[in-house]
Write a protein that holds these residues in place. Sequence first.
Motif, PDB file in Angstrom:
ATOM      1  N   UNK A 154       0.804  -1.214   0.000  1.00  0.00           N
ATOM      2  CA  UNK A 154       0.000   0.000   0.000  1.00  0.00           C
ATOM      3  C   UNK A 154       0.842   1.271   0.000  1.00  0.00           C
ATOM      4  N   UNK A 155       2.057   1.194   0.491  1.00  0.00           N
ATOM      5  CA  UNK A 155       2.911   2.374   0.577  1.00  0.00           C
ATOM      6  C   UNK A 155       4.313   1.958   0.157  1.00  0.00           C
ATOM      7  N   UNK A 156       4.707   2.352  -1.029  1.00  0.00           N
ATOM      8  CA  UNK A 156       5.991   1.920  -1.627  1.00  0.00           C
ATOM      9  C   UNK A 156       7.205   2.344  -0.807  1.00  0.00           C
ATOM     10  N   UNK A 157       7.052   3.310   0.084  1.00  0.00           N
ATOM     11  CA  UNK A 157       8.187   3.724   0.918  1.00  0.00           C
ATOM     12  C   UNK A 157       8.665   2.581   1.811  1.00  0.00           C
ATOM     13  N   UNK A 158       7.779   1.636   2.117  1.00  0.00           N
ATOM     14  CA  UNK A 158       8.161   0.510   2.946  1.00  0.00           C
ATOM     15  C   UNK A 158       9.012  -0.501   2.173  1.00  0.00           C
ATOM     16  N   UNK A 159       9.019  -0.450   0.840  1.00  0.00           N
ATOM     17  CA  UNK A 159       9.787  -1.396   0.019  1.00  0.00           C
ATOM     18  C   UNK A 159      11.285  -1.326   0.265  1.00  0.00           C
ATOM     19  N   UNK A 160      11.804  -0.157   0.512  1.00  0.00           N
ATOM     20  CA  UNK A 160      13.251   0.021   0.604  1.00  0.00           C
ATOM     21  C   UNK A 160      13.806  -0.234   2.006  1.00  0.00           C
ATOM     22  N   UNK A 161      12.933  -0.458   2.956  1.00  0.00           N
ATOM     23  CA  UNK A 161      13.378  -0.663   4.333  1.00  0.00           C
ATOM     24  C   UNK A 161      13.733  -2.132   4.549  1.00  0.00           C
ATOM     25  N   UNK A 162      14.794  -2.360   5.270  1.00  0.00           N
ATOM     26  CA  UNK A 162      15.232  -3.725   5.548  1.00  0.00           C
ATOM     27  C   UNK A 162      15.153  -3.962   7.051  1.00  0.00           C
ATOM     28  N   UNK A 163      13.975  -4.366   7.505  1.00  0.00           N
ATOM     29  CA  UNK A 163      13.762  -4.565   8.938  1.00  0.00           C
ATOM     30  C   UNK A 163      12.663  -5.588   9.170  1.00  0.00           C
ATOM     31  N   UNK A 164      12.748  -6.272  10.288  1.00  0.00           N
ATOM     32  CA  UNK A 164      11.690  -7.208  10.672  1.00  0.00           C
ATOM     33  C   UNK A 164      10.447  -6.471  11.165  1.00  0.00           C
ATOM     34  N   UNK A 165      10.593  -5.213  11.511  1.00  0.00           N
ATOM     35  CA  UNK A 165       9.479  -4.465  12.088  1.00  0.00           C
ATOM     36  C   UNK A 165       8.405  -4.105  11.068  1.00  0.00           C
ATOM     37  N   UNK A 166       8.702  -4.217   9.777  1.00  0.00           N
ATOM     38  CA  UNK A 166       7.690  -3.872   8.784  1.00  0.00           C
ATOM     39  C   UNK A 166       6.683  -4.998   8.566  1.00  0.00           C
TER      40      UNK A 166
END
Length: 172
Positions: free
Chosen positions: A59-71
Amino acid sequence: MRIYIIINKSSIELDYRELSEKMWFKCYLNKKLEISHGGNTETLKENYRLTLKWDKWLNDKRWNVLNTDLDSEYIYVAPIRDKHILYFETDHLDILTVDKRALYTMVCELAKEVQGTISDDNEENWLTLEEFKEKHQEILNLTFEEANEISLKEVETMTPLDEPEENEVDYS
């Protein structure tokens, strides 16, 4: 995070999709809510079991570039102690604001359904729904968009700590 609700009325009439949309949103950036779920309306109504996760990157492409288990935070609800208590759990001890808002919303909606009292401190104290809302009003009063923006910043500095695996849920 772990939260408990004492069940005083043994029926839940919520639809899991409507509950999900209250927890996060119905439509964001012109896209319908994308969730992963274990269970559905039937399992929620009959067995008090449901697992939900907002698939952030869909839903929000900004989350694509994050490398974390929290997403990728699952929120679980299941009955314990002969279906006298609803037990809520997340994957991590501390969770992003967007997921905390979703968890607290879920707790409020289900506490209203079962007319229950709530403990968010390992059953040391029990709160009415109104007391729980007052205690967590800062998070509950955020819009989805505000919580999401805060979380996009939090994820840069927050360290994921897994919730200990021991609990009272019977997964058989």
